[in-house]
Motif scaffolding. Structure first.
Motif, mmCIF file in Angstrom:
data_model
loop_
_atom_site.group_PDB
_atom_site.id
_atom_site.type_symbol
_atom_site.label_atom_id
_atom_site.label_comp_id
_atom_site.label_asym_id
_atom_site.label_seq_id
_atom_site.Cartn_x
_atom_site.Cartn_y
_atom_site.Cartn_z
ATOM 1 N N SER A 126 10.279 12.131 -0.665
ATOM 2 C CA SER A 126 8.938 11.706 -0.270
ATOM 3 C C SER A 126 8.314 10.773 -1.297
ATOM 4 N N ILE A 127 8.882 10.741 -2.479
ATOM 5 C CA ILE A 127 8.393 9.846 -3.524
ATOM 6 C C ILE A 127 9.287 8.618 -3.639
ATOM 7 N N ILE A 128 10.601 8.833 -3.617
ATOM 8 C CA ILE A 128 11.541 7.738 -3.857
ATOM 9 C C ILE A 128 11.599 6.760 -2.675
ATOM 10 N N PHE A 129 11.696 7.267 -1.448
ATOM 11 C CA PHE A 129 11.843 6.380 -0.287
ATOM 12 C C PHE A 129 10.656 5.432 -0.094
ATOM 13 N N PRO A 130 9.401 5.897 -0.241
ATOM 14 C CA PRO A 130 8.298 4.929 -0.127
ATOM 15 C C PRO A 130 8.325 3.857 -1.210
ATOM 16 N N ILE A 131 8.729 4.215 -2.416
ATOM 17 C CA ILE A 131 8.807 3.215 -3.491
ATOM 18 C C ILE A 131 9.875 2.173 -3.164
ATOM 19 N N ILE A 132 11.050 2.651 -2.741
ATOM 20 C CA ILE A 132 12.129 1.728 -2.362
ATOM 21 C C ILE A 132 11.688 0.855 -1.192
ATOM 22 N N SER A 133 10.984 1.448 -0.238
ATOM 23 C CA SER A 133 10.527 0.703 0.937
ATOM 24 C C SER A 133 9.521 -0.379 0.551
ATOM 25 N N LEU A 134 8.594 -0.052 -0.320
ATOM 26 C CA LEU A 134 7.617 -1.050 -0.760
ATOM 27 C C LEU A 134 8.293 -2.191 -1.516
ATOM 28 N N ILE A 135 9.268 -1.867 -2.332
ATOM 29 C CA ILE A 135 10.017 -2.909 -3.054
ATOM 30 C C ILE A 135 10.759 -3.802 -2.046
ATOM 31 N N ALA A 136 11.368 -3.186 -1.027
ATOM 32 C CA ALA A 136 12.088 -3.968 -0.022
ATOM 33 C C ALA A 136 11.136 -4.872 0.761
ATOM 34 N N ILE A 137 9.956 -4.361 1.102
ATOM 35 C CA ILE A 137 8.976 -5.189 1.818
ATOM 36 C C ILE A 137 8.555 -6.370 0.951
ATOM 37 N N LEU A 138 8.331 -6.125 -0.335
ATOM 38 C CA LEU A 138 7.961 -7.220 -1.237
ATOM 39 C C LEU A 138 9.074 -8.245 -1.364
ATOM 40 N N VAL A 139 10.313 -7.791 -1.420
ATOM 41 C CA VAL A 139 11.452 -8.716 -1.503
ATOM 42 C C VAL A 139 11.524 -9.576 -0.248
ATOM 43 N N PHE A 140 11.374 -8.953 0.928
ATOM 44 C CA PHE A 140 11.411 -9.730 2.165
ATOM 45 C C PHE A 140 10.225 -10.679 2.267
ATOM 46 N N PHE A 141 9.065 -10.256 1.763
ATOM 47 C CA PHE A 141 7.909 -11.153 1.761
ATOM 48 C C PHE A 141 8.171 -12.354 0.868
ATOM 49 N N TYR A 142 8.739 -12.123 -0.307
ATOM 50 C CA TYR A 142 9.067 -13.219 -1.215
ATOM 51 C C TYR A 142 10.082 -14.170 -0.567
ATOM 52 N N ARG A 143 11.093 -13.606 0.097
ATOM 53 C CA ARG A 143 12.106 -14.441 0.753
ATOM 54 C C ARG A 143 11.475 -15.247 1.903
ATOM 55 N N TYR A 144 10.518 -14.638 2.605
ATOM 56 C CA TYR A 144 9.826 -15.358 3.684
ATOM 57 C C TYR A 144 8.988 -16.489 3.101
ATOM 58 N N ARG A 145 8.262 -16.229 2.026
ATOM 59 C CA ARG A 145 7.416 -17.246 1.410
ATOM 60 C C ARG A 145 8.239 -18.401 0.839
ATOM 61 N N SER A 146 9.452 -18.099 0.363
ATOM 62 C CA SER A 146 10.288 -19.163 -0.201
ATOM 63 C C SER A 146 11.109 -19.877 0.870
#
Length: 115
Positions: free
Chosen positions: A5-25
């Motif tokens: 319940s702690i690890i999966f949301p952190i990993i998910s937020l990191i993945a969303i940020l990575v995809f956002f960065y890839r979309y912006r670039s």
């Protein structure tokens, strides 16, 4: 609170940020960014509120929440596999066209050199 319940949301937020960065670039399309963001949001929801999977499962006529999550994951993987197959098939067609064009251009230039 369980550790997932702690690890999966952190990993998910990191993945969303990575995809956002890839979309912006410009490396990902908006639709790709949207699909992955929705998938990761569901991971966050199901990891923080595991019983919420029962609500979705019952809406689709499935008795257990874990079965619903597994079915959705399999469908998502088949979808990604089909998209990859389609892209590889298109790339193979493009490579074949390019090879034919290069071969024809080299044949013409070889004939010119012989004269």
């Amino acid at each position: 609170m369980l550790i997932y319940s702690i690890i999966f949301p952190i990993i998910s937020l990191i993945a969303i940020l990575v995809f956002f960065y890839r979309y912006r670039s410009g490396k990902n399309s908006f639709s790709s960014f949207l699909i992955w963001t929705i998938a990761w949001i569901f991971v966050i929801i199901f990891s923080i509120y595991p019983d919420s999977s029962l609500v979705f499962a019952r809406a689709f006529g499935i008795t257990r929440g874990l079965d619903f999550i597994i079915i959705v994951a399999l469908v998502f993987m088949f979808y990604l596999g089909a998209r990859l197959y389609y892209k590889i098939d298109n790339l193979q067609d493009d490579v074949n066209k390019l090879v034919k064009e290069v071969a024809l251009n080299n044949e013409i230039s070889l004939d010119d050199e012989e004269e």
